[in-house]
Design an enzyme around this catalytic site. Structure first.
Site, PDB file in Angstrom:
ATOM      1  N   HIS A 205     -16.158 -46.548   6.804  1.00  0.00           N
ATOM      2  CA  HIS A 205     -15.028 -46.076   7.279  1.00  0.00           C
ATOM      3  C   HIS A 205     -14.874 -46.959   9.082  1.00  0.00           C
ATOM      4  O   HIS A 205     -14.839 -46.257  10.449  1.00  0.00           O
ATOM      5  CB  HIS A 205     -15.040 -44.458   7.955  1.00  0.00           C
ATOM      6  CG  HIS A 205     -16.062 -43.962   8.045  1.00  0.00           C
ATOM      7  ND1 HIS A 205     -17.691 -43.905   7.794  1.00  0.00           N
ATOM      8  CD2 HIS A 205     -16.919 -43.542   9.684  1.00  0.00           C
ATOM      9  CE1 HIS A 205     -18.686 -43.543   7.719  1.00  0.00           C
ATOM     10  NE2 HIS A 205     -17.995 -42.792   9.012  1.00  0.00           N
TER      11      HIS A 205
HETATM   12  N1  UDP Z   1     -18.607 -36.800   2.146  1.00  0.00           N
HETATM   13  C1  UDP Z   1     -18.172 -35.929   1.709  1.00  0.00           C
HETATM   14  N2  UDP Z   1     -17.097 -36.017   0.965  1.00  0.00           N
HETATM   15  C2  UDP Z   1     -16.679 -37.138   1.224  1.00  0.00           C
HETATM   16  C3  UDP Z   1     -16.961 -38.819   1.873  1.00  0.00           C
HETATM   17  C4  UDP Z   1     -17.910 -37.968   2.337  1.00  0.00           C
HETATM   18  O1  UDP Z   1     -18.406 -35.108   2.222  1.00  0.00           O
HETATM   19  O2  UDP Z   1     -15.230 -37.841   0.434  1.00  0.00           O
HETATM   20  C5  UDP Z   1     -20.192 -36.110   2.731  1.00  0.00           C
HETATM   21  C6  UDP Z   1     -21.464 -37.265   2.333  1.00  0.00           C
HETATM   22  O3  UDP Z   1     -21.981 -36.772   1.115  1.00  0.00           O
HETATM   23  C7  UDP Z   1     -22.505 -37.620   3.587  1.00  0.00           C
HETATM   24  C8  UDP Z   1     -21.300 -36.690   4.492  1.00  0.00           C
HETATM   25  O4  UDP Z   1     -20.057 -36.172   4.743  1.00  0.00           O
HETATM   26  O5  UDP Z   1     -22.860 -35.722   3.335  1.00  0.00           O
HETATM   27  C9  UDP Z   1     -21.268 -38.295   5.518  1.00  0.00           C
HETATM   28  O6  UDP Z   1     -20.186 -38.158   6.002  1.00  0.00           O
HETATM   29  P1  UDP Z   1     -19.774 -39.665   6.874  1.00  0.00           P
HETATM   30  O7  UDP Z   1     -20.181 -40.725   5.672  1.00  0.00           O
HETATM   31  O8  UDP Z   1     -18.644 -39.571   7.964  1.00  0.00           O
HETATM   32  O9  UDP Z   1     -20.160 -39.489   8.361  1.00  0.00           O
HETATM   33  P2  UDP Z   1     -21.318 -40.662   8.433  1.00  0.00           P
HETATM   34  O10 UDP Z   1     -23.263 -40.019   8.112  1.00  0.00           O
HETATM   35  O11 UDP Z   1     -21.029 -42.303   8.293  1.00  0.00           O
HETATM   36  O12 UDP Z   1     -22.005 -39.975  10.727  1.00  0.00           O
END
Ligand code: UDP
Length: 375
Positions: A205
């Protein structure tokens, strides 16, 4: 002594799993908390389901700042958080991670002279084209209490000249939530009719990977390259879904053989699917950490990471967005030559309690100093 009041801000998906263990710990101490949801992610799939899965209490305040450009969201959150802070004047504002709401809420508090504690302080990608990097660096500058998830974060803050007295190493609080979810596996493998260890799980994303036509095409080629080697489940973030549609690339993705597209999953479902994956390919920050904690091979589809500990100690490989490189990495993994690793220091499921202790001693020390000034 009057019991302290602490405001805790959540904005978007990656905040919920970082804040839930802290709120739980704070509420076992006698401390009044107010949970403020900025509304940056507000729908059922990106917000509501996490309140249920992580057993978060409903927000005390929902600011509804859900739409718009970076500037529009930042401005709306800034105004709404300022209003909320003036109304209650908490002893401390707690923010987490690197999303728009993290910085906007911090800026509102800083201007009012309300101290800020930043959970997940000190991470640096050194890539200023990432909105998250801007949010991280500026939030750290504004915060009085910098709570770091790993030792490299402490080193980054030291190198930026931040007073070490402001920094407390607490470990990785996401792993507290991960442990909890592991204890509550769901039946998602049955629902998807797939066997443990037989598939890859993909999430993407970051603007750099999905916003422009060329990179989104490269991203689809990478997915094709993985799907040519083993079945792929792709949990599609709303931002990615929107770009696929506006750039007219949904049909190309739908044609990828071996690919199953999924909506964004709830936390318990996602953790169950991740834990049983043969490998994970992602540009998510949190997922790089969770795969290291789980010992699952992770291919990071970016050119750098703000979480180098997952590469140095964990199972992560930063491979960029080349279908050839990713294909080779998948082949190595399937041949049993994945990176193995160890779980970093402080990723032990007890960071929430350490953070709560750090927050409490911070507000109590300030109160003592304040009383001394009046004595
Ligand atoms: N996650 C979730 N469902 C999904 C994809 C990710 O629950 O379909 C969780 C994942 O396990 C992690 C978090 O969302 O705990 C990560 O969020 P994201 O990738 O949106 O943000 P980033 O970590 O890149 O800031």
């Amino acid at each position: 002594m009057v019991e302290p009041m602490i405001d805790v801000v959540v904005s978007a998906r990656p905040n919920f799993m970082k804040v839930a263990p802290v709120l739980r710990s704070l509420r076992t101490h006698r401390v009044e908390t107010r949970l403020i949801h900025t509304g940056q992610h507000f729908d059922a799939a990106m917000s509501e389901v996490f309140f249920r899965d992580l057993e978060l209490p409903p927000p005390d305040l929902n600011l509804g700042c859900g739409n718009g450009s970076h500037a529009e969201q930042t401005a709306a959150i800034l105004v709404a958080v300022e209003r909320a802070l003036i109304e209650q004047r908490p002893d401390l504002l707690v923010v987490a991670g690197d999303v728009t709401g993290t910085l906007a809420a911090s800026l509102a508090a800083a201007k009012l002279g309300i101290p800020i504690a930043h959970i997940e302080a000190g991470l640096r990608s050194r890539n200023w084209a990432m909105p998250e990097e801007i949010n991280r660096v500026l939030t750290d500058r504004l915060s009085q209490l910098l709570l770091t998830p790993s030792r490299d974060a402490e080193a980054n803050l030291r190198a930026e000249g931040i007073d070490p007295a402001r920094v407390t190493f607490v470990g990785n609080v996401m792993i507290d939530s991960l442990h909890r979810a592991l204890a509550r596996p769901t039946d998602i493998l049955d629902r998807l009719a797939v066997a443990s260890g037989s598939y890859a799980l993909v999430t993407l994303h970051r603007p750099a990977n999905v916003d422009a036509r060329e990179t989104l095409q490269a991203t689809i080629s990478v997915i094709e390259s993985i799907a040519a080697r083993l079945p792929v489940f792709f949990s599609i973030h709303p931002r990615t879904r929107a770009r696929l549609e506006s750039l007219d690339l949904s049909a190309r993705l739908d044609r990828v053989a071996g690919l199953t597209s999924l909506p964004p999953l709830g936390y318990d479902d996602f953790v169950t699917l991740m834990r049983h994956a043969r490998l994970v390919a992602t540009d998510s920050g949190g997922i790089q950490e969770e795969t290291t904690a789980l010992g699952i091979p992770c291919l990071t589809l970016r050119d750098e990471t703000e979480r180098p500990i997952t590469v140095i100690e964990g199972t992560n490989r930063v491979v960029g967005l080349s279908d050839v490189t990713v294909g080779q990495a998948v082949d190595e993994s399937l041949a049993g030559r994945s990176k193995t690793g160890r779980v970093p220091e402080g990723w032990d499921g007890h960071a929430g309690e350490r953070i709560a202790q750090a927050l409490l001693s911070f507000v109590r020390n300030r109160e003592i100093q304040r009383q001394r000034r009046f004595d």
